[in-house]
Design a protein around this motif. Structure first.
Motif, PDB file in Angstrom:
ATOM      1  N   UNK A 116     -15.366 -15.621  60.610  1.00 39.64           N
ATOM      2  CA  UNK A 116     -14.590 -16.796  60.613  1.00 39.64           C
ATOM      3  C   UNK A 116     -15.362 -17.846  59.811  1.00 39.64           C
ATOM      4  N   UNK A 117     -14.951 -17.940  58.608  1.00 40.09           N
ATOM      5  CA  UNK A 117     -16.119 -18.407  57.690  1.00 40.09           C
ATOM      6  C   UNK A 117     -15.575 -19.942  56.975  1.00 40.09           C
ATOM      7  N   UNK A 123     -21.878 -18.926  55.787  1.00 46.85           N
ATOM      8  CA  UNK A 123     -21.687 -18.079  54.712  1.00 46.85           C
ATOM      9  C   UNK A 123     -21.917 -16.684  55.315  1.00 46.85           C
ATOM     10  N   UNK A 124     -23.018 -16.486  55.859  1.00 49.82           N
ATOM     11  CA  UNK A 124     -23.948 -15.210  56.286  1.00 49.82           C
ATOM     12  C   UNK A 124     -22.810 -14.152  57.112  1.00 49.82           C
ATOM     13  N   UNK A 125     -22.040 -15.221  57.815  1.00 45.75           N
ATOM     14  CA  UNK A 125     -21.030 -14.485  58.788  1.00 45.75           C
ATOM     15  C   UNK A 125     -20.136 -13.472  58.102  1.00 45.75           C
ATOM     16  N   UNK A 126     -20.201 -13.620  56.696  1.00 42.60           N
ATOM     17  CA  UNK A 126     -19.354 -12.621  55.752  1.00 42.60           C
ATOM     18  C   UNK A 126     -19.734 -11.232  55.969  1.00 42.60           C
ATOM     19  N   UNK A 127     -21.119 -11.050  56.383  1.00 40.60           N
ATOM     20  CA  UNK A 127     -21.792  -9.735  56.411  1.00 40.60           C
ATOM     21  C   UNK A 127     -21.030  -8.975  57.703  1.00 40.60           C
ATOM     22  N   UNK A 128     -20.731  -9.730  58.399  1.00 41.05           N
ATOM     23  CA  UNK A 128     -19.822  -9.099  59.833  1.00 41.05           C
ATOM     24  C   UNK A 128     -18.665  -8.043  59.338  1.00 41.05           C
ATOM     25  N   UNK A 129     -18.365  -8.209  58.007  1.00 41.47           N
ATOM     26  CA  UNK A 129     -17.306  -7.269  57.638  1.00 41.47           C
ATOM     27  C   UNK A 129     -17.754  -5.822  57.851  1.00 41.47           C
ATOM     28  N   UNK A 130     -19.152  -5.629  57.642  1.00 40.45           N
ATOM     29  CA  UNK A 130     -19.553  -4.274  57.632  1.00 40.45           C
ATOM     30  C   UNK A 130     -19.362  -3.646  58.986  1.00 40.45           C
ATOM     31  N   UNK A 131     -19.247  -4.640  59.976  1.00 44.58           N
ATOM     32  CA  UNK A 131     -19.306  -4.109  61.465  1.00 44.58           C
ATOM     33  C   UNK A 131     -17.871  -3.614  61.666  1.00 44.58           C
ATOM     34  N   UNK A 331     -16.869 -16.113  47.625  1.00 45.66           N
ATOM     35  CA  UNK A 331     -18.570 -15.894  47.938  1.00 45.66           C
ATOM     36  C   UNK A 331     -18.797 -14.524  48.265  1.00 45.66           C
ATOM     37  N   UNK A 332     -17.751 -14.020  49.221  1.00 42.40           N
ATOM     38  CA  UNK A 332     -17.918 -12.393  49.343  1.00 42.40           C
ATOM     39  C   UNK A 332     -17.973 -11.505  48.134  1.00 42.40           C
ATOM     40  N   UNK A 333     -17.225 -11.852  47.236  1.00 39.57           N
ATOM     41  CA  UNK A 333     -17.425 -11.066  45.765  1.00 39.57           C
ATOM     42  C   UNK A 333     -18.853 -11.284  45.218  1.00 39.57           C
ATOM     43  N   UNK A 334     -18.904 -12.648  44.947  1.00 41.24           N
ATOM     44  CA  UNK A 334     -20.487 -13.041  44.518  1.00 41.24           C
ATOM     45  C   UNK A 334     -21.662 -12.436  45.341  1.00 41.24           C
ATOM     46  N   UNK A 335     -21.623 -12.474  46.250  1.00 38.07           N
ATOM     47  CA  UNK A 335     -22.714 -11.808  47.398  1.00 38.07           C
ATOM     48  C   UNK A 335     -22.613 -10.302  47.362  1.00 38.07           C
ATOM     49  N   UNK A 336     -21.454  -9.519  46.738  1.00 38.36           N
ATOM     50  CA  UNK A 336     -21.623  -8.367  46.648  1.00 38.36           C
ATOM     51  C   UNK A 336     -21.267  -7.706  48.063  1.00 38.36           C
TER      52      UNK A 336
END
Ligand code: 11C
Length: 338
Positions: A116-117, A123-131, A331-336
């Motif tokens: 929920x970003x 920004x780092x909450x985008x990493x939750x996508x992996x979960x 951001x998600x794309x840029x952070x890979x």
């Protein structure tokens, strides 16, 4: 090569904002749009376009698809502005089938593995996508917060980091566009104010706690006012540490986040703009700050030791909705991460 984007729920207010932002976007190619049966088959250029800028030419010739999970084309990102009840069925199914869904809808926002970003705030909450792989999805879902939450949490971020927050009270004065077309159509609210927006107060409280990962003491009252676009919020904060008001203003004005550091296309130069003019911010004058992506803070005052008051205004369908979602995707794309 550009990333292929598809908008579902494309004819509503937020859907139109998505189309506007994506049609001219340097990274995305808008390859299609979908909506309910009512608009299916029409040319996108023939819908009731309500934004202040002309409908982008590139989008006008798209034929509107009937929303159907079986016929969503192969794309890199699906931007969703579906009503929550529809989103609750469609979005998880798309994620299961491998689509990245970037969603405006309020369903699932509080689920622990759903990012929920606000890109400048968490920004780092985008990493939750992996979960979300644990759900058996090969795609995923990211959400943007409620518009009032986003507009509030941008200035809260530097205040929380620098001075700490003991508790806060917020009263919102929300534009009719927040209620969708029916809101804009019903300027029946002129000469009036509605002191309650169903579900909105809980969203501000619960989403802010999730975004800051803290059990903050927050009280919210949400109201609807006869403004077309732009939510205004009056905020009272009890801080943990004392401050001087000039220091707060400088802190807010200098605040930058990862989107600014990375120079993302939809990032405003400054996410928070400070005004010392006592008559500002005003929706008509200030909602397009930073192309609608900056919030404007004014009326900042020190009311006593560790007591801060200010007013914040933001564009509810740009920073509060489609713009925030597009920025989060950049951001998600840029952070890979996807
Ligand atoms: C309003 N903020 O102005 C609401 C609309 O959580 O996405 C958006 C509801 C949401 O009425």
């Amino acid at each position: 090569d550009k990333l292929r984007a598809y908008v579902i729920g494309a004819t509503g207010l937020v859907g139109q904002r998505y189309v506007q932002l994506l049609a001219e976007h340097p990274w995305f190619e808008l390859v299609g749009v979908a909506a309910s049966e009512r608009s299916a088959g029409k040319r996108y250029g023939d819908i009731n376009w309500v934004l202040e800028t002309p409908l982008p030419e590139k989008a006008a010739e798209l034929k509107i698809d009937k929303l159907d999970v079986d016929s969503v084309p192969k794309v890199d990102v699906v931007f969703s502005a579906l009503p929550s009840e529809v989103a609750a069925k469609v979005e998880p199914e798309l994620a299961r089938r491998g689509y990245l869904v970037v969603s405006n809808s309020s369903n699932m926002r509080l689920e622990p593995d759903i990012p929920l970003v606000i890109p400048e705030v968490n920004p780092r909450d985008l990493e939750l996508l992996r979960e979300q792989r644990k759900r058996g999805w090969s795609g995923g879902i990211i959400k943007k917060p409620n518009c009032s939450t986003t507009i509030l949490d941008l200035p809260l971020k530097p205040i929380l980091d620098e001075f700490g927050i003991v508790r806060l009270h917020v009263v919102t004065m929300q534009a009719v566009s927040g209620a969708g077309f029916s809101g804009v159509a019903s300027m029946a609210i002129l000469d009036n104010l509605i002191p309650y927006i169903r579900g909105e107060e809980e969203k501000i409280v619960n989403e802010t706690k999730k975004i800051f990962r803290r059990d903050l003491e927050i009280y919210a009252t949400t109201t609807r006012v006869p403004v077309v676009d732009g939510h205004t919020e009056v905020v009272y904060v009890d801080t943990e540490r004392d401050f001087d008001i000039e220091g707060v203003l400088e802190l807010l004005a200098k605040f930058r986040g990862l989107p600014q550091e990375l120079g993302l296309p939809t990032a405003p130069e400054a996410p928070i703009i400070v005004t010392k003019n006592p008559d500002r911010p005003q929706p008509r004058l200030d909602r397009m700050a930073g192309n609608g992506m900056s919030v404007v803070v004014g009326r900042a005052r020190k009311l006593g030791a560790r007591k801060l008051a200010f007013v914040v205004l933001g564009h509810n369908t740009i920073r509060g909705a489609a713009g925030n979602a597009v920025l989060a995707t950049e951001l998600l794309i840029k952070l890979g991460l996807y």
